[in-house]
Design a protein around this motif. Structure first.
Motif, mmCIF file in Angstrom:
data_model
loop_
_atom_site.group_PDB
_atom_site.id
_atom_site.type_symbol
_atom_site.label_atom_id
_atom_site.label_comp_id
_atom_site.label_asym_id
_atom_site.label_seq_id
_atom_site.Cartn_x
_atom_site.Cartn_y
_atom_site.Cartn_z
ATOM 1 N N THR A 1 86.471 6.757 72.614
ATOM 2 C CA THR A 1 86.821 5.341 72.737
ATOM 3 C C THR A 1 88.293 5.230 73.127
ATOM 4 O OG1 THR A 1 85.201 4.734 71.055
ATOM 5 C CG2 THR A 1 86.938 3.134 71.502
ATOM 6 N N ARG B 1 87.960 -0.126 74.940
ATOM 7 C CA ARG B 1 86.726 0.006 75.730
ATOM 8 C C ARG B 1 85.958 1.267 75.339
ATOM 9 N NH1 ARG B 1 90.344 0.795 80.908
ATOM 10 N NH2 ARG B 1 90.044 -1.465 80.920
ATOM 11 N N THR B 2 84.648 1.170 75.495
ATOM 12 C CA THR B 2 83.740 2.296 75.285
ATOM 13 C C THR B 2 83.393 2.859 76.658
ATOM 14 O OG1 THR B 2 82.833 1.253 73.297
ATOM 15 C CG2 THR B 2 81.524 3.001 74.318
ATOM 16 N N VAL C 1 90.660 -4.341 64.462
ATOM 17 C CA VAL C 1 89.849 -5.060 65.445
ATOM 18 C C VAL C 1 88.883 -6.005 64.730
ATOM 19 C CG1 VAL C 1 88.297 -4.855 67.416
ATOM 20 C CG2 VAL C 1 89.932 -3.016 66.927
ATOM 21 N N ILE D 1 85.641 -7.811 64.469
ATOM 22 C CA ILE D 1 84.393 -7.561 65.210
ATOM 23 C C ILE D 1 83.342 -8.646 64.969
ATOM 24 C CG2 ILE D 1 84.742 -5.073 65.332
ATOM 25 C CD1 ILE D 1 82.683 -4.821 63.066
ATOM 26 N N VAL E 1 82.491 -7.429 71.826
ATOM 27 C CA VAL E 1 81.978 -6.493 70.821
ATOM 28 C C VAL E 1 80.462 -6.549 70.840
ATOM 29 C CG1 VAL E 1 81.926 -5.852 68.386
ATOM 30 C CG2 VAL E 1 84.021 -6.802 69.391
ATOM 31 N N SER F 1 79.818 -0.996 70.420
ATOM 32 C CA SER F 1 80.590 -0.653 71.606
ATOM 33 C C SER F 1 81.534 -1.795 71.946
ATOM 34 C CB SER F 1 79.664 -0.353 72.791
ATOM 35 O OG SER F 1 78.853 -1.483 73.088
ATOM 36 N N PHE F 2 82.533 -1.475 72.762
ATOM 37 C CA PHE F 2 83.583 -2.427 73.087
ATOM 38 C C PHE F 2 83.715 -2.543 74.606
ATOM 39 C CE2 PHE F 2 84.612 -0.203 69.153
ATOM 40 C CZ PHE F 2 84.666 -1.265 68.259
ATOM 41 N N VAL G 1 87.885 -5.259 75.003
ATOM 42 C CA VAL G 1 88.303 -6.132 73.911
ATOM 43 C C VAL G 1 89.826 -6.124 73.825
ATOM 44 C CG1 VAL G 1 88.204 -6.510 71.415
ATOM 45 C CG2 VAL G 1 86.176 -5.720 72.643
#
Length: 601
Positions: free
Chosen positions: A140, A154-155, A195, A197, A208, A227-228, A231
């Motif tokens: 990540t 970000r993922t 973060v 979520i 998210v 996953s992001f 964000v």
């Protein structure tokens, strides 16, 4: 005798916390309703968490009051293992990460206050679905946007999806997420980021993505895949731990390099280990106390004698008294970890805590399985609590880092001599072994540890000299490495147990406890009796006599077993197992049957 026993488990200050928690956990919110759906069961966990937090009336993070924290962790584990997970993830790992890496920062005061008041519930997100349990291989990314002085989380692909945080229930959530800090296109190592979520309504925040997973039957948790998608994270939500990053992209880190930074980040898991040791020891004590009490009141009519309690039979005494011994050992170890003072963070303390987590988890599995089996069909039903507690123990074989991985990591540092020296050679002679006193226990365990260390280090040196690759070298020595870590852990445990026994002033109580703990030691020796025989630490007659020694100890422990069970300091009103009652038949059947007089022929 009772006060001397409970003093092994808890300090005097525990009583005042237990009194308050007994009142808190008496609330109907902790009743155990049947036929709840998975989502309703998980929602109940968070209602319980909020109720507990409201009743505690915290002015600061619970992590700052360790005596109170560990009492709360115990009661949560006993009442509801799912609640225990929520407690330690919120109060220990989330708050621990913020304290360790963002401590003293005024710009995080609102985040801390929100978590203390539980306006938002904390979660720690480290492991990823495509990397097993490796917290070091995180992919990540938190990419620094110098223009806006923000990070973009970000993922990068499916393998980097966070798993398995318990965040699928729609309640406000704030996560501490591990991610690779990328600045000016360069990987700067792993850092934590705060973060949000889920928002105040419990809905996923922008970018998210939360995919709920089905809870397991043995331990209902609201696990999810997270996953992001780009964000945005404010700069102040970076838990920078002394690192700096200028708008021009200039980066400095007191850790020195990305690898050291990653290792430092992983130290936060020690908060989870401490909580795990405390909670697992608590359910071990409860399961042992319930099963020993039940075995004294459960009647049987065997072919050799009529209407005896099952505890009269040696085939019940051996597993149950062994479980009782393991529960005391787990409790003594937990007390040594759950100290009011914060331990110094060092390679030795991290290794010790990790290996004690592995040991206490395995003890909890041993005790809960034996308790369930000894109770027969009644042990299989949920109300006995054995399955609840067994589920918790099973989960921690991989939760808070995988047990096998921790054994191998521990062996790596032991072999390298990192803040470690093997025990001195003090193998006891035959006359001393016959007495089998605590100094003999520690000497035998120390001899095994010393010899395994010598064998492993010699093998590694030979492999290195032969030019063997690191992978092949450790593949060949993995089993030996695990054995070394297990032996080192046993030495640590026996040293703690021996010190605890020496603190008991009452001679009669000390004698009973020594017999009980000797059962634990004999089990550990019997598990490796062939090794002890092959290395000349036991002779054939001693190995053959191990079962007789166990029987003799059981015979001496038997008259004191109920008192020993009560000495485990278990709040049975919180455990709520009807089979622990003296009249367990009435406790199970009251209100369900109408008794009819027996008709005589």
């Amino acid at each position: 005798m009772h006060s001397a026993l409970t003093a092994l488990i808890h300090d005097p200050a525990y009583a005042q916390h237990a009194k308050q928690l007994g009142e808190v956990f008496a609330d109907p919110v902790f009743d155990r309703p049947a036929d709840l759906s998975d989502s309703a069961r998980c929602a109940l966990t968070y209602r319980r968490l909020k109720h507990l937090n409201d009743r505690l009336g915290l002015a600061e993070p619970l992590l700052e009051d360790r005596e109170r924290l560990f009492a709360v962790v115990e009661y949560a584990a006993l009442a509801d293992p799912s609640l225990f997970y929520a407690v330690f993830l919120h109060h220990c790992t989330t708050m621990g990460a913020i304290r360790d890496f963002g401590g003293g920062r005024e710009d995080l005061a609102d985040v801390v206050r929100s978590l203390v008041d539980m306006d938002s519930i904390g979660a720690l997100m480290m492991t990823e679905v495509g990397r097993g349990n490796s917290n070091a291989a995180i992919r990540t990314e938190a990419v620094y946007d110098a223009r806006r002085e923000e990070f973009v989380l970000r993922t990068p692909d499916a393998a980097a999806v966070k798993f398995p945080p318990g965040v699928s229930t729609p309640v406000p959530r704030t996560a501490v997420v591990s991610a690779r800090l990328v600045a000016d296109g360069i990987d700067r190592g792993l850092f934590f980021f705060v973060v949000p979520i889920r928002d105040a309504d419990g809905q996923p925040c922008a970018g998210v993505r939360i995919a709920p997973q089905r809870p397991t039957a043995m331990l209902p948790l609201d696990c999810a895949l997270v996953s992001f998608d780009d964000v945005r994270i404010p700069f102040r939500h970076w838990l920078r731990d002394g690192a700096t990053l200028t708008p021009a992209g200039e980066f400095t880190d007191p850790a020195g390099d990305a690898l050291t930074r990653t290792r430092r980040l992983l130290s936060v898991i020690r908060h989870a280990w401490e909580a795990a040791i405390t909670g697992l020891a608590a359910v071990s004590r409860a399961s042992a106390a319930v099963s020993v009490r039940h075995a004294h009141h459960r009647r049987t009519s065997g072919r050799h004698a009529a209407d005896l309690p099952v505890i009269a039979y040696r085939n019940q005494q051996r597993p149950l008294f062994g479980a009782l011994a393991a529960a005391y050992v787990a409790g003594i170890v937990a007390k040594s970890v759950a100290t009011p003072e914060k331990p110094a963070v060092s390679a030795r303390t991290i290794r010790t805590t990790s290996l004690l987590k592995v040991t206490v988890d395995r003890l909890a599995e041993r005790v809960t399985v034996r308790g369930r089996q000894a109770a027969g069909a009644l042990g299989f039903f949920a109300d006995s609590r054995h399955l609840d507690y067994q589920g918790l123990a099973h989960s921690f074989s991989t939760a808070a880092a995988d047990n096998q991985m921790m054994l191998l990591d521990g062996a790596l540092t032991l072999a390298a001599g990192v803040e470690y020296a093997p025990p001195v050679d003090e193998a006891p002679d035959r006359a001393a072994r016959d007495r089998f006193t605590p100094d003999v226990w520690t000497a035998l365990a120390g001899a095994r540890e010393r010899m395994l260390h010598a064998e492993l280090t010699a093998g590694l040196r030979e492999a290195t000299a032969a030019g063997t690759s690191s992978l092949d070298m450790w593949n060949e020595h993995n089993a030996l490495a695990e054995s070394l870590s297990e032996a080192h852990a046993l030495s640590l445990v026996l040293g703690t147990v021996r010190a605890a026994l020496e603190s008991v002033d009452e001679p009669a109580t000390k004698a009973v406890l020594t017999d009980l703990c000797a059962l634990y030691v004999l089990e550990e020796i019997a598990a490796h009796d062939g090794w002890y025989l092959a290395n000349g630490l036991l002779d054939p007659d001693e190995v053959r006599s191990l079962p007789q020694r166990v029987n003799a100890l059981c015979q001496r422990v038997a008259p004191h077993a109920l008192e020993l069970a009560d000495g485990l300091d278990v709040p049975h009103e919180v455990v709520g197992s009807p089979i622990a009652d003296a009249d367990y038949v009435h406790a199970l059947t009251s209100g369900t049957v109408v008794a009819h007089p027996v008709t005589k022929a």
